[in-house]
Design an enzyme around this catalytic site. Structure first.
Site, PDB file in Angstrom:
ATOM      1  N   HIS A  49     -60.302  26.534   9.438  1.00 20.27           N
ATOM      2  CA  HIS A  49     -59.749  25.977   8.197  1.00 20.27           C
ATOM      3  C   HIS A  49     -60.847  25.668   7.191  1.00 20.27           C
ATOM      4  O   HIS A  49     -61.762  24.898   7.476  1.00 20.27           O
ATOM      5  CB  HIS A  49     -58.969  24.695   8.498  1.00 20.27           C
ATOM      6  CG  HIS A  49     -57.960  24.344   7.441  1.00 20.27           C
ATOM      7  ND1 HIS A  49     -56.695  24.869   7.425  1.00 20.27           N
ATOM      8  CD2 HIS A  49     -58.034  23.524   6.373  1.00 20.27           C
ATOM      9  CE1 HIS A  49     -56.021  24.385   6.390  1.00 20.27           C
ATOM     10  NE2 HIS A  49     -56.812  23.567   5.727  1.00 20.27           N
ATOM     11  N   ASP A  51     -61.074  25.010   2.750  1.00 24.16           N
ATOM     12  CA  ASP A  51     -60.279  24.844   1.526  1.00 24.16           C
ATOM     13  C   ASP A  51     -60.965  25.343   0.273  1.00 24.16           C
ATOM     14  O   ASP A  51     -60.626  24.910  -0.837  1.00 24.16           O
ATOM     15  CB  ASP A  51     -59.904  23.372   1.348  1.00 24.16           C
ATOM     16  CG  ASP A  51     -58.583  23.047   2.030  1.00 24.16           C
ATOM     17  OD1 ASP A  51     -57.592  23.740   1.732  1.00 24.16           O
ATOM     18  OD2 ASP A  51     -58.540  22.120   2.851  1.00 24.16           O
ATOM     19  N   GLU A 154     -50.671  26.702   4.447  1.00 25.41           N
ATOM     20  CA  GLU A 154     -50.616  25.294   4.839  1.00 25.41           C
ATOM     21  C   GLU A 154     -49.360  24.656   4.260  1.00 25.41           C
ATOM     22  O   GLU A 154     -49.318  24.290   3.093  1.00 25.41           O
ATOM     23  CB  GLU A 154     -51.884  24.578   4.365  1.00 25.41           C
ATOM     24  CG  GLU A 154     -52.059  23.229   5.014  1.00 25.41           C
ATOM     25  CD  GLU A 154     -53.446  22.658   4.865  1.00 25.41           C
ATOM     26  OE1 GLU A 154     -54.200  23.155   4.012  1.00 25.41           O
ATOM     27  OE2 GLU A 154     -53.762  21.708   5.580  1.00 25.41           O
ATOM     28  N   HIS A 181     -46.863  20.409   5.718  1.00 21.05           N
ATOM     29  CA  HIS A 181     -48.086  19.712   5.293  1.00 21.05           C
ATOM     30  C   HIS A 181     -47.772  18.227   5.445  1.00 21.05           C
ATOM     31  O   HIS A 181     -47.274  17.843   6.512  1.00 21.05           O
ATOM     32  CB  HIS A 181     -48.516  20.123   3.863  1.00 21.05           C
ATOM     33  CG  HIS A 181     -49.868  19.608   3.508  1.00 21.05           C
ATOM     34  ND1 HIS A 181     -50.088  18.651   2.545  1.00 21.05           N
ATOM     35  CD2 HIS A 181     -51.082  19.908   4.023  1.00 21.05           C
ATOM     36  CE1 HIS A 181     -51.386  18.380   2.487  1.00 21.05           C
ATOM     37  NE2 HIS A 181     -52.004  19.121   3.358  1.00 21.05           N
ATOM     38  N   HIS A 222     -50.845  18.954  11.112  1.00 21.82           N
ATOM     39  CA  HIS A 222     -50.013  18.300  10.086  1.00 21.82           C
ATOM     40  C   HIS A 222     -48.599  17.960  10.543  1.00 21.82           C
ATOM     41  O   HIS A 222     -47.869  17.272   9.814  1.00 21.82           O
ATOM     42  CB  HIS A 222     -49.923  19.130   8.788  1.00 21.82           C
ATOM     43  CG  HIS A 222     -51.109  18.984   7.896  1.00 21.82           C
ATOM     44  ND1 HIS A 222     -51.372  17.836   7.191  1.00 21.82           N
ATOM     45  CD2 HIS A 222     -52.119  19.834   7.611  1.00 21.82           C
ATOM     46  CE1 HIS A 222     -52.488  17.988   6.506  1.00 21.82           C
ATOM     47  NE2 HIS A 222     -52.967  19.184   6.752  1.00 21.82           N
ATOM     48  N   HIS A 243     -56.782  22.565  12.309  1.00 21.48           N
ATOM     49  CA  HIS A 243     -57.736  21.513  11.931  1.00 21.48           C
ATOM     50  C   HIS A 243     -57.183  20.146  12.319  1.00 21.48           C
ATOM     51  O   HIS A 243     -56.629  19.427  11.503  1.00 21.48           O
ATOM     52  CB  HIS A 243     -58.124  21.584  10.449  1.00 21.48           C
ATOM     53  CG  HIS A 243     -56.979  21.490   9.460  1.00 21.48           C
ATOM     54  ND1 HIS A 243     -55.867  22.273   9.527  1.00 21.48           N
ATOM     55  CD2 HIS A 243     -56.819  20.701   8.364  1.00 21.48           C
ATOM     56  CE1 HIS A 243     -55.063  21.973   8.529  1.00 21.48           C
ATOM     57  NE2 HIS A 243     -55.610  21.016   7.807  1.00 21.48           N
ATOM     58  N   ASP A 347     -62.393  22.233   8.189  1.00 21.97           N
ATOM     59  CA  ASP A 347     -61.788  21.692   6.959  1.00 21.97           C
ATOM     60  C   ASP A 347     -62.825  21.472   5.856  1.00 21.97           C
ATOM     61  O   ASP A 347     -62.606  20.670   4.940  1.00 21.97           O
ATOM     62  CB  ASP A 347     -60.977  20.411   7.207  1.00 21.97           C
ATOM     63  CG  ASP A 347     -59.896  20.176   6.137  1.00 21.97           C
ATOM     64  OD1 ASP A 347     -59.718  21.055   5.260  1.00 21.97           O
ATOM     65  OD2 ASP A 347     -59.246  19.121   6.162  1.00 21.97           O
TER      66      ASP A 347
HETATM   67 ZN   LIG Z   1     -54.795  20.106   6.044  1.00 21.56          ZN
END
Ligand SMILES: [Zn+2]
Length: 420
Positions: A49, A51, A154, A181, A222, A243, A347
Site C-alpha cells: 500500500h 498513497d 480502497e 474504507h 479497513h 495495510h 502506507d
Molecule cells: Zn487505508
C-alpha cells in the site's frame, strides 16, 4: 490512506536527518544490513500500500499533474524513483483511493480519475515503472529491474452497489479492493464506523464471490472484525490485509485481532503489516485519541482551533513510533498467523509522522536488517518480502480460472439480495 493526513513531512525529514539511529551505518559496516540488501536483490520486495497517487491528485501546487510531481527529483513526500531504488522495492500496490465521506459526489467518477492518474504516472517512467496485472508480471519486471506497479482500490463504495462496475474496474487493472474504507456501506461494516450489518450482507457476500471469480484480491484492511469473519467464511481464495498491524500489540480499530490471525493458515491469506504510527505504537494511538478529543472540544467551543491545538501540542508532545515497534508487529503476526501469512504494507504517503527509522520508501532494507538481528531465517525473510504475496496472487489467479469456467458473471443486485 490511513485516515491521517500528511503535511510537514519535508520538515520532519530534515529534522530527522540529524537525529537518525543507524542511518549513518552503511552496508559496509553493518553486516545485517549487507545481508538484507543481498536478500532483497535476489527476492522481490512487494509493498501492499502506497498513497502516492492521492498525493499527486491533491498536490497544492499542481493537482493531478504527473509531470509537475516529478518522480525523478526528490519529492516533498515519502516516495520517488531514487528512494524506491535504494529501498529495493520490486513491486508496489499503488492505492487508487476515493474518500468515502464525499457523499455528494460520484464515487465511480473519482475512481476512474484515479485509474487515469495512476496509469499516466506509470506510463511516464517506462524505464522504471511497469503496469503489472499478475504474479508473472511481478517476477518478469523484477528481472528487468522495473518496479512492477499494481493497482489497489480502497473502499467498496466505488462499486456504487454494482457488480458490473466491479468487473470494469478489474479490466482497468485493479487487483485488490478493500471492501470498505472508513464508512460503513449498504453491504459491509467498516472498522471506523458503526456496525449496521454485523459484517457482510448477502450482497456483500456476492461481491466477495464475484471478486473470487475475477481474480481480484479481497482486501480486509479497513473493515470491521465481523466483515473480516464473514469474508473469510465465504471466500474461496486467500485474502489480504494490504495495510494493517496487530491488535494484540496496539489497540486500534484498524488492526487485526488474533482471532482473525489464527484463521489465516486455513485461508492461506497474508497480513501486510503497516507502518502508521497509531497502528504500531500504543503511545501514539493514545495520544491521537486525546488529540482528537481536545480538537472536538475546541471546535464545540468555537475557539481559534488551530492556535489552541498548537498550544496543546506544545504542552503534550506527540510521541513517535519506531522501526523496532514495526518489527514487533511483524514478529507477532509471524508467531500467531505463521511465517507463510505475513507481509509488508507500508502506507507511505498516506500518513504523517513516520516511525523513527522508517521515514520513507528508501528504508525497507533497515527493517529487514532489524529482523535479521532478531534471528529471522532467510527463508522467512523471503516469504515476508514477497513470496507469500506471490503465492496468494497465483492461488487467486488459479481459482479465478476455475470459477470462470464454472459460472457466468453475477447479475444479482442489492435489491434482489438484501431487500427482497
Ligand atoms: Zn487505508
Amino acid at each position: 490512506m490511513s485516515g491521517e493526513r500528511r503535511g510537514l513531512a519535508l520538515a520532519l525529514l530534515v529534522m530527522l536527518a540529524g537525529a537518525g539511529e543507524p542511518a549513518a551505518l552503511s552496508a559496509q559496516d553493518d553486516p545485517a544490513l549487507a545481508r538484507a540488501r543481498r536478500l532483497l536483490a535476489a527476492t522481490p520486495l512487494i509493498d501492499g500500500h502506497n498513497d502516492l497517487v492521492w498525493e499527486i491528485r491533491t498536490s497544492p501546487t499542481a493537482p493531478r499533474d504527473v509531470a509537475a510531481y516529478d518522480l525523478r527529483t526528490t519529492t516533498p513526500g515519502q516516495t520517488d524513483l531514487a528512494r524506491l531504488r535504494s529501498g529495493q522495492v520490486a513491486a508496489q500496490f499503488w492505492s487508487i483511493y476515493v474518500p468515502g465521506e464525499m457523499r455528494d459526489s460520484g464515487y465511480a467518477r473519482i475512481q476512474l480519475e484515479e485509474f487515469d492518474l495512476a496509469r499516466r504516472m506509470i506510463a511516464r517512467y517506462p524505464d522504471r515503472l511497469a503496469l503489472a496485472l499478475s504474479a508473472d508480471d511481478i517476477e518478469r519486471e523484477f528481472k528487468r529491474g522495473r518496479v512492477a506497479s499494481l493497482l489497489g482500490m480502497e473502499g467498496g463504495h466505488v462499486l456504487e452497489n454494482s457488480l458490473g462496475t466491479l468487473r470494469v474496474y478489474y479490466d482497468l487493472g485493479a487487483r485488490y479492493l478493500t471492501l470498505t474504507h472508513n464508512v460503513t456501506l449498504d453491504w459491509a461494516d467498516a472498522a471506523a464506523d458503526s456496525a449496521r450489518h454485523g459484517g457482510l450482507t448477502e450482497f456483500g457476500r456476492e461481491v466477495v464471490r464475484e471478486m473470487n471469480r475475477l481474480g481480484m484480491l479481497v482486501d480486509l484492511s479497513h473493515v470491521s472484525p465481523g466483515t473480516m469473519s464473514d469474508a473469510l467464511d465465504v471466500t474461496e481464495a486467500p485474502v489480504i490485509f494490504s495495510h494493517s498491524s496487530a491488535r494484540a500489540l496496539t489497540e486500534h480499530v484498524r488492526n487485526v485481532p488474533d482471532s482473525i490471525l489464527t484463521r489465516l493458515e486455513k485461508n492461506g491469506g497474508v497480513v501486510m503489516v503497516t507502518f502508521v504510527g497509531a497502528f504500531v505504537s500504543q503511545a501514539v494511538a493514545d495520544w491521537e485519541a486525546r488529540y482528537n478529543h481536545e480538537l472536538a472540544l475546541a471546535q464545540a467551543a468555537s475557539a481559534d482551533t488551530a492556535s489552541h491545538m498548537r498550544e496543546w501540542e506544545q504542552a503534550n508532545p506527540r510521541p513517535r513510533a519506531t522501526l523496532a515497534q514495526v518489527a514487533d508487529h511483524l514478529d507477532h503476526v509471524r508467531e500467531v498467523a505463521g511465517p507463510d501469512h505475513v507481509g509488508i504494507g507500508s502506507d507511505f504517503d498516506g500518513f504523517d509522522h513516520p516511525p523513527v527509522g522508517l521515514e520513507d520508501v528508501s528504508r525497507f532494507p533497515y527493517l529487514f536488517a532489524e529482523l535479521i538481528r532478531r534471528g529471522w531465517s532467510d527463508d522467512d525473510l523471503r516469504k515476508l518480502a514477497g513470496r507469500n504475496l506471490l503465492r496468494v496472487l497465483r492461488q487467486a489467479e488459479a481459482i479465478a480460472t476455475r470459477l470462470r469456467r464454472e459460472r457466468e458473471p453475477s447479475t444479482r443486485t442489492i435489491e434482489q439480495l438484501d431487500r427482497p
